[in-house]
Write an enzyme that holds these catalytic residues in place. Structure first.
Site, mmCIF file in Angstrom:
data_model
loop_
_atom_site.group_PDB
_atom_site.id
_atom_site.type_symbol
_atom_site.label_atom_id
_atom_site.label_comp_id
_atom_site.label_asym_id
_atom_site.label_seq_id
_atom_site.Cartn_x
_atom_site.Cartn_y
_atom_site.Cartn_z
ATOM 1 N N SER A 1 0.658 -1.362 0.031
ATOM 2 C CA SER A 1 -0.304 -0.211 -0.067
ATOM 3 C C SER A 1 0.883 1.684 -0.346
ATOM 4 O O SER A 1 0.693 2.396 -0.874
ATOM 5 C CB SER A 1 -0.463 -0.099 1.066
ATOM 6 N N HIS B 1 0.675 4.785 4.308
ATOM 7 C CA HIS B 1 0.399 5.575 3.274
ATOM 8 C C HIS B 1 0.949 6.934 3.729
ATOM 9 O O HIS B 1 0.968 7.332 2.035
ATOM 10 C CB HIS B 1 -1.114 5.399 3.620
#
Length: 361
Positions: free
Chosen positions: A262, A320
């Protein structure tokens, strides 16, 4: 006293004459001092507090099923000094990635140039590949040739992620996977997992969603950077996102394993959305809802920033956010400062590879 020496002495004494080794060798174990009752009570409370904290972390990590159980030894408290080694590793690994990508691009251009001038055979004749033996091989080759450069690069990344996902299903590999394929600043291994965890997924849903998003943006990202630069950037974004995760875990003293692509994928999103902010995007299950890429990256980063500050534990929001910031920075400044200044590296490689040939202009 070494274990080998103790074993040898025990065998020499024999089972009948074996006494305490400390006594036989002239040493006697000192009697153990009893701790005061109030000290024992305080130690028990501290141990129970650490145990409850660890159990709470385990419970939070298992809510989503994304991360595996943490069953190997970790530290309980970590200082910011522990970030120095991961920081140096991130810089060194990123530099090696871009140097390797520069050499890779040089070799590809060299082969193409030699074919064009006829040194390594006719260019057009070499482009006519002989048919593969077997119907399934011809179908696979046809499918591969129809892919874009970006899709070919991402196909390799998807394959590597799939291989690591399969390793998670092997019980004998669990300890190794937990140690090296999950990133945790409180673990005994902190540098190598910054890379390996980028290709690691414990949940199939996590793996499928990440690979779908990466596949969707691969063509645009490789069209912007080229396959060599994209590969170096993808690896760098993954390492930088894990470094950001480490910093947040130390800052808030919240530890636990993190894994998945991610962070690197957020780097790709940040890069593409910065380069083409007016591109129209849509949600998979709601295609009638459209929005610009620039608005999407702002909303996503806002949610991740809120997740970091409020301690949300469903995702690694710090990773992230670090990946997205890496992509935005690289598109605005890094591309010019790093990739466009790679000429000295290519000249040095050319001189090392072909000392007799003049350097390319």
């Amino acid at each position: 006293m070494s274990a080998m020496f103790r074993k040898a002495v025990s065998g020499f004494l024999g089972p009948k004459n074996r006494l305490s080794l400390q006594q036989q060798l002239g040493f006697r174990r000192a009697p153990k001092k009893e701790d005061p009752p109030h000290l024992k009570s305080q130690q028990k409370k501290e141990a129970d507090s650490l145990s409850d904290k660890h159990a709470e972390q385990q419970q939070n990590l298992q809510k989503s099923g994304i991360s595996p159980e943490l069953d190997y030894q970790t530290l309980q408290t970590v200082s910011f000094r522990r970030l120095f080694k991961p920081f140096c590793f991130a810089i060194g690994f990123s530099g090696v990635s871009f140097v390797g990508a520069s050499i890779w691009q040089y070799e590809n251009l060299r082969v193409l140039t030699r074919r064009l001038i006829g040194i390594d055979g006719d260019f057009f004749r070499d482009r006519i590949h002989p048919p593969k033996a077997g119907q399934w091989r011809r179908e696979i080759n046809k499918f591969w040739q129809n892919l874009t450069e970006g899709q070919k690069v991402v196909s390799v990344i998807i394959g590597l992620n799939g291989l690591v996902y399969a390793l998670w299903r092997i019980p004998r590999c669990q300890h190794m996977m937990l140690k090296y394929f999950t990133s945790n600043i409180a673990s005994t291994a902190i540098c190598l997992p910054m890379v390996l965890s980028t290709f690691s997924h414990y949940s199939f849903i996590h793996y499928a969603v990440n690979m779908y998003v990466l596949w969707s943006f691969s063509t645009s990202a490789v069209a912007i950077l080229g396959k060599e630069q994209f590969t170096a950037f993808y690896l760098t974004a993954g390492v930088v996102s894990n470094l950001a995760s480490y910093a947040a875990k130390v800052g808030f003293q919240r530890f636990g394993p993190s894994l998945g692509a991610s962070g690197a994928i957020m780097g790709v999103l940040g890069l593409v959305c910065t380069q083409v902010p007016e591109a129209q995007l849509a949600i998979v299950f709601f295609p009638f809802v459209t929005f610009t890429a620039g608005s999407a990256i702002k909303v996503i980063m806002g949610l991740d920033a809120a997740g970091v500050l409020m301690g949300w534990k469903f995702f690694d929001h710090a990773a992230h956010l670090g990946g997205a910031l890496c992509g935005i920075w690289y598109m605005l400044y890094g591309h010019k400062q790093i990739w466009q200044n790679r000429e000295p590296i290519m000249r040095a490689w050319h001189k090392l590879r072909d000392p007799q040939q003049p350097p390319p202009k």
